[in-house]
Design a protein around this motif. Structure first.
Motif, short mmCIF file in Angstrom:
data_model
loop_
_atom_site.label_atom_id
_atom_site.label_comp_id
_atom_site.label_asym_id
_atom_site.label_seq_id
_atom_site.Cartn_x
_atom_site.Cartn_y
_atom_site.Cartn_z
N MET A 44 18.63 61.58 40.73
CA MET A 44 18.62 60.29 41.42
C MET A 44 20.03 59.70 41.39
SD MET A 44 15.05 58.58 40.11
CE MET A 44 15.45 58.79 38.39
N VAL A 45 20.46 59.23 42.55
CA VAL A 45 21.80 58.65 42.68
C VAL A 45 21.66 57.16 42.97
CG1 VAL A 45 23.97 58.68 43.95
CG2 VAL A 45 22.76 60.82 43.50
N ILE A 46 22.41 56.36 42.24
CA ILE A 46 22.44 54.92 42.46
C ILE A 46 23.39 54.63 43.62
CG2 ILE A 46 22.92 52.68 41.45
CD1 ILE A 46 20.49 54.14 40.29
N LYS A 47 22.94 53.84 44.57
CA LYS A 47 23.76 53.47 45.72
C LYS A 47 24.18 52.02 45.59
CE LYS A 47 21.32 56.65 48.85
NZ LYS A 47 20.51 56.74 50.10
N VAL A 48 25.48 51.78 45.68
CA VAL A 48 26.02 50.43 45.61
C VAL A 48 26.65 50.10 46.97
CG1 VAL A 48 27.58 48.86 44.43
CG2 VAL A 48 26.48 50.70 43.16
N PHE A 49 26.05 49.17 47.68
CA PHE A 49 26.57 48.75 48.98
C PHE A 49 27.56 47.60 48.74
CE2 PHE A 49 22.77 50.99 50.10
CZ PHE A 49 23.03 51.53 51.35
N GLU A 92 25.77 57.95 37.35
CA GLU A 92 26.20 58.50 38.63
C GLU A 92 25.83 57.53 39.76
OE1 GLU A 92 25.65 62.57 41.34
OE2 GLU A 92 24.53 62.29 39.47
N TYR A 93 26.81 57.20 40.59
CA TYR A 93 26.56 56.27 41.68
C TYR A 93 27.43 56.62 42.88
CZ TYR A 93 31.04 54.01 40.72
OH TYR A 93 32.38 53.75 40.56
N ALA A 94 27.09 56.03 44.02
CA ALA A 94 27.85 56.24 45.25
C ALA A 94 28.14 54.88 45.87
CB ALA A 94 27.07 57.10 46.23
N GLU A 95 29.40 54.69 46.30
CA GLU A 95 29.80 53.46 46.96
C GLU A 95 29.63 53.62 48.48
OE1 GLU A 95 33.67 52.17 45.93
OE2 GLU A 95 33.35 52.35 43.77
N GLU A 108 18.38 55.61 45.26
CA GLU A 108 18.00 56.37 46.45
C GLU A 108 17.50 55.39 47.52
OE1 GLU A 108 18.75 59.32 46.99
OE2 GLU A 108 19.09 60.23 45.05
N GLU A 109 16.22 55.42 47.85
CA GLU A 109 15.67 54.53 48.87
C GLU A 109 15.04 53.26 48.27
OE1 GLU A 109 16.25 55.57 51.95
OE2 GLU A 109 17.08 57.41 51.11
N PHE A 150 16.32 48.31 35.19
CA PHE A 150 16.69 47.71 36.48
C PHE A 150 17.05 48.79 37.50
CE2 PHE A 150 20.39 46.51 39.06
CZ PHE A 150 19.86 45.51 39.84
N LEU A 151 17.76 49.81 37.05
CA LEU A 151 18.19 50.89 37.94
C LEU A 151 17.10 51.93 38.18
CD1 LEU A 151 21.77 51.49 36.48
CD2 LEU A 151 21.19 50.26 38.58
N GLY A 152 15.99 51.84 37.44
CA GLY A 152 14.93 52.83 37.58
C GLY A 152 15.29 54.15 36.93
N LEU A 153 16.10 54.11 35.86
CA LEU A 153 16.54 55.31 35.16
C LEU A 153 16.04 55.29 33.72
CD1 LEU A 153 20.29 55.41 36.32
CD2 LEU A 153 18.38 56.71 37.28
N PRO A 154 15.78 56.45 33.14
CA PRO A 154 15.39 56.48 31.73
C PRO A 154 16.59 56.16 30.84
CG PRO A 154 15.62 58.72 32.57
CD PRO A 154 15.77 57.81 33.75
#
Length: 230
Positions: free
Chosen positions: A1-6, A33-36, A72-73, A94-98
């Motif tokens: 799972m990738v965290i997306k930061v807009f 791990e995240y994506a801008e 993700e979505e 908050f991020l939905g991660l363990p």
């Protein structure tokens, strides 16, 4: 799972820039791990963000501002909810991660789980305890000794993981605070430089005015002398 930061890389708002840097800096410190995804230069990113932020989370004008965070979505929240999770040590939830083993969040979840199991055990006592014999008691004692040894080993491992988790979280918070302090120092330097430039410009204009006045006086004196000569 990738965290997306807009976020908006070319935002003119200092407040938005600080919020974006706070989110990105904290995720980097936690090694998440995240994506801008830039909404300023990419219309598709901007439309996707606006369409996927829940209506109840949008402001009164219906246009959500960056930063907005997704797993993700799945929508996680905006900066305010991220900040609250950070203060409550619930960022992973908050991020939905363990949460990683040994972190404050993992220990808190473990304690809650133990408390829930303890409450269920008190509500459903085992009636077979009253019917045990001598052999059962011996086996129980042996089991208690083994559990005690295992428990001590687990406690030592938990303490070690806790120490590591606390050190990582402390380092993350310290790094975020240092970045915020650096930003404040840079803003102060910019303001001082701007003030100096304004003072220099005012001095230059004043010098130019004085020079112009002197030239006008010289021209007036020269004209009077010519008139007297005539």
């Amino acid at each position: 799972m990738v965290i997306k930061v807009f976020l908006a890389t070319s935002s003119g708002s200092t407040a938005i820039k600080k919020k974006q840097q706070d989110v990105v800096g904290f995720l980097e410190a936690l090694k998440v791990e995240y994506a801008e995804l830039d909404i300023a230069c990419n219309e598709q990113n901007r439309m996707w963000m606006r369409q996927n932020v829940p209506e109840e989370k949008k402001p009164s004008n219906g246009i959500p501002l960056p930063p907005q965070i997704f797993n993700e979505e799945s929508y996680c929240g905006d900066y305010d909810t991220f900040f609250d999770a950070k203060e409550d040590n619930t960022v992973y939830a908050f991020l939905g991660l363990p949460p990683p083993p040994g972190s404050k969040e993992a220990l808190q979840a473990e304690k809650e789980h133990i408390m829930q199991n303890g409450t269920q055990a008190e509500g459903n006592p085992d009636d077979s305890k009253h019917n045990g014999d001598a052999q059962g008691e011996e086996e129980g004692q042996a089991g208690d000794e083994e559990e005690g040894e295992d428990g001590r080993a687990d406690d030592e491992a938990t303490e070690l993981e806790t120490s590591r988790g606390e050190e990582e979280e402390a380092a993350a918070e310290e790094e975020t605070d240092e970045e915020a302090q650096e930003e404040e120092d840079e803003e102060q330097e910019d303001e001082q430089l701007h003030s100096q430039e304004e003072e220099e410009l005012q001095q230059l204009e004043q010098d130019q005015d004085e020079q112009g006045s002197e030239e006008e006086e010289e021209d007036t004196e020269l004209q009077e002398e010519e008139e007297e000569a005539e």
